[in-house]
Write an enzyme that holds these catalytic residues in place. Structure first.
Site, mmCIF file in Angstrom:
data_model
loop_
_atom_site.group_PDB
_atom_site.id
_atom_site.type_symbol
_atom_site.label_atom_id
_atom_site.label_comp_id
_atom_site.label_asym_id
_atom_site.label_seq_id
_atom_site.Cartn_x
_atom_site.Cartn_y
_atom_site.Cartn_z
ATOM 1 N N LYS A 51 -61.276 5.774 -12.113
ATOM 2 C CA LYS A 51 -61.235 5.552 -13.568
ATOM 3 C C LYS A 51 -61.332 4.047 -13.846
ATOM 4 O O LYS A 51 -61.236 3.232 -12.925
ATOM 5 C CB LYS A 51 -59.939 6.128 -14.135
ATOM 6 C CG LYS A 51 -58.683 5.429 -13.602
ATOM 7 C CD LYS A 51 -57.416 6.141 -14.054
ATOM 8 C CE LYS A 51 -56.187 5.475 -13.446
ATOM 9 N NZ LYS A 51 -54.954 6.232 -13.709
ATOM 10 N N TYR A 55 -54.726 -28.329 -22.097
ATOM 11 C CA TYR A 55 -54.171 -28.052 -23.424
ATOM 12 C C TYR A 55 -52.651 -28.064 -23.396
ATOM 13 O O TYR A 55 -52.029 -27.494 -22.497
ATOM 14 C CB TYR A 55 -54.628 -26.672 -23.897
ATOM 15 C CG TYR A 55 -56.065 -26.609 -24.330
ATOM 16 C CD1 TYR A 55 -56.528 -27.334 -25.433
ATOM 17 C CD2 TYR A 55 -56.965 -25.802 -23.648
ATOM 18 C CE1 TYR A 55 -57.851 -27.252 -25.831
ATOM 19 C CE2 TYR A 55 -58.296 -25.709 -24.043
ATOM 20 C CZ TYR A 55 -58.724 -26.439 -25.140
ATOM 21 O OH TYR A 55 -60.022 -26.359 -25.531
HETATM 22 C C1 LIG Z 1 -54.421 6.352 -12.340
HETATM 23 C C2 LIG Z 1 -53.840 7.592 -11.813
HETATM 24 C C3 LIG Z 1 -53.588 7.726 -10.441
HETATM 25 C C4 LIG Z 1 -53.772 6.605 -9.448
HETATM 26 O O1 LIG Z 1 -52.609 5.799 -9.465
HETATM 27 P P1 LIG Z 1 -52.464 4.547 -8.484
HETATM 28 O O2 LIG Z 1 -51.118 4.004 -8.805
HETATM 29 O O3 LIG Z 1 -53.555 3.592 -8.841
HETATM 30 O O4 LIG Z 1 -52.584 5.041 -7.101
HETATM 31 C C5 LIG Z 1 -53.124 8.954 -9.987
HETATM 32 N N1 LIG Z 1 -52.908 9.978 -10.839
HETATM 33 C C6 LIG Z 1 -53.116 9.875 -12.177
HETATM 34 C C7 LIG Z 1 -52.843 11.044 -13.056
HETATM 35 C C8 LIG Z 1 -53.584 8.682 -12.699
HETATM 36 O O5 LIG Z 1 -53.780 8.587 -14.022
#
Ligand SMILES: *Cc1c(COP(=O)(O)O)cnc(C)c1O
Length: 368
Positions: free
Chosen positions: A35, A256
């Site tokens: 994702k 800055y």
């Molecule tokens: C993003 C996500 C993961 C992966 O989590 P990590 O901490 O990056 O390993 C697993 N399950 C769900 C439902 C997620 O949304």
């Protein structure tokens, strides 16, 4: 000439990290979570290193489409399921498995016209109170789904709120087990932290694990464990160059707001990387950085297009010297993204996802 900032993706590291997860969960299948543009790495580039996964978990339909365009024929899971009725058409067309976490999604399924029943992951809210059916509603949701002709197999899924900290997963696991132990179907519970920290319990690993962050070479529980402690390698390196050098006298300010004042004579490098590239503006004085593979630190406030680093102890550094903001220097030294994130009060996840579109990205490729 192009501005020297560049991000490199390391498919070898992705492949290695996937193998580490498979080693930690030898009896489970792996959803590689891609994702958020594969946590900033790019779905197509990540796919190159992660094709040995058993499936890919995504959030958006276009990520699923990208995987099918890459000729991935295996399972794809929509982690939050569908958002509207017509998404189900695409689920059918792209052969996607999808999470069902509320009644509205079951309503949509019941109206979906399909000849081919769909594979569902029914999500339980076992205590995180984000998505999912409360335990007391879970079994009726399962029964409702099970009665639908549109539904093929039903798998069971939940997500842990404390897999990465001292609270752990016992309480949520107990709720999940108590509610679902006699229901048929495959189970999926564990994210990266749960696999690495609680993988000694086969109930935590279940049938499918869902690692994201570990695949990209960041530790889910930094600073308790570093990525190196977990045997993970950085999959993204953000590199740039020194584009200016300044000699400072004691009392001179930098950048800055003048938040840094030189305590003594110093040599300062100006680096072509700023918050508009995705580097955290909140990174304070002293955030670690590599110049020609040697550790030094940032000085003064991060601005939009530049930041400054201390070259006082790096007499060989010069205009054009390589600067590694995180990941691996071309000489091989590693600065974990987690250290930079920690200094800036955030997590590696946020930094990799925030890599700005203006930064050119190159995959170093498996052949290299
Ligand atoms: C993003 C996500 C993961 C992966 O989590 P990590 O901490 O990056 O390993 C697993 N399950 C769900 C439902 C997620 O949304």
């Amino acid at each position: 000439m192009a501005r020297p900032i560049h991000a490199f993706i390391h498919p070898h590291a992705l492949r290695h990290n996937l193998a580490r997860v498979q080693e930690a969960a030898p009896d489970a299948r792996v959803w590689a979570v891609v994702k958020a543009h594969a946590y900033g790495h790019g779905v197509a580039r990540a796919f190159e290193g992660l094709r040995a996964a058993d499936g890919f978990a995504v959030l958006d339909l276009h990520e699923a489409q990208t995987l099918r365009d890459l000729d991935w024929r295996g399972p794809i899971l929509l982690l939050e399921g569908v958002f509207e009725q017509r998404d189900l058409e695409l689920c059918s067309r792209l052969d996607l498995w999808h999470v069902v976490h509320n009644e509205a999604q079951i309503d949509m399924l019941s109206r979906h016209k399909t000849q081919v029943p769909q594979r569902i992951f029914l999500k339980m809210n076992s205590g995180m109170n984000r998505l999912g059916f409360a335990p007391e509603r879970f079994r009726s949701a399962w029964a409702r789904l099970n009665a639908l002709p549109q539904v093929d197999e039903i798998s069971l899924l939940t997500h842990f709120a404390h897999a990465d900290d001292a609270v752990g997963v016992a309480q949520q696991l107990q709720v999940f087990q108590a509610t679902s132990h006699d229901l048929p179907g495959e189970r999926s519970l564990a994210n990266s932290a749960a696999v690495l920290r609680h993988g000694d319990n086969p109930l935590v690993l279940g049938d499918w694990v869902r690692p994201g962050i570990a695949l990209y070479g960041s530790s889910p529980d930094h600073p308790l464990h570093s990525a190196a402690d977990w045997g993970l390698r950085p999959a993204m390196s953000l590199r740039s160059q020194v584009i200016g050098v300044q000699q400072l006298q004691a009392g001179d300010e930098v950048g800055y707001g003048g938040i840094f004042t030189a305590p003594h004579a110093m040599r300062l490098g100006v680096v072509a990387c700023g918050y508009a590239d995705g580097y955290p503006r909140h990174a304070p004085n002293g955030t670690p950085v590599l110049v020609s593979g040697v550790r030094t630190q940032t000085v003064g406030r991060v601005s939009m297009d530049m930041l400054c680093v201390d070259l006082t102890h790096l007499p060989h550094a010069h205009l054009g010297s390589e600067v590694t903001l995180w990941g691996q220097a071309s000489t091989g030294e590693v600065l974990s993204i987690d250290e930079v994130a920690w200094a800036a009060g955030t997590v590696g996840y946020e930094l990799m996802c925030a890599l700005a579109p203006r930064v050119p990205v190159t995959s170093l490729g498996l052949a290299a």
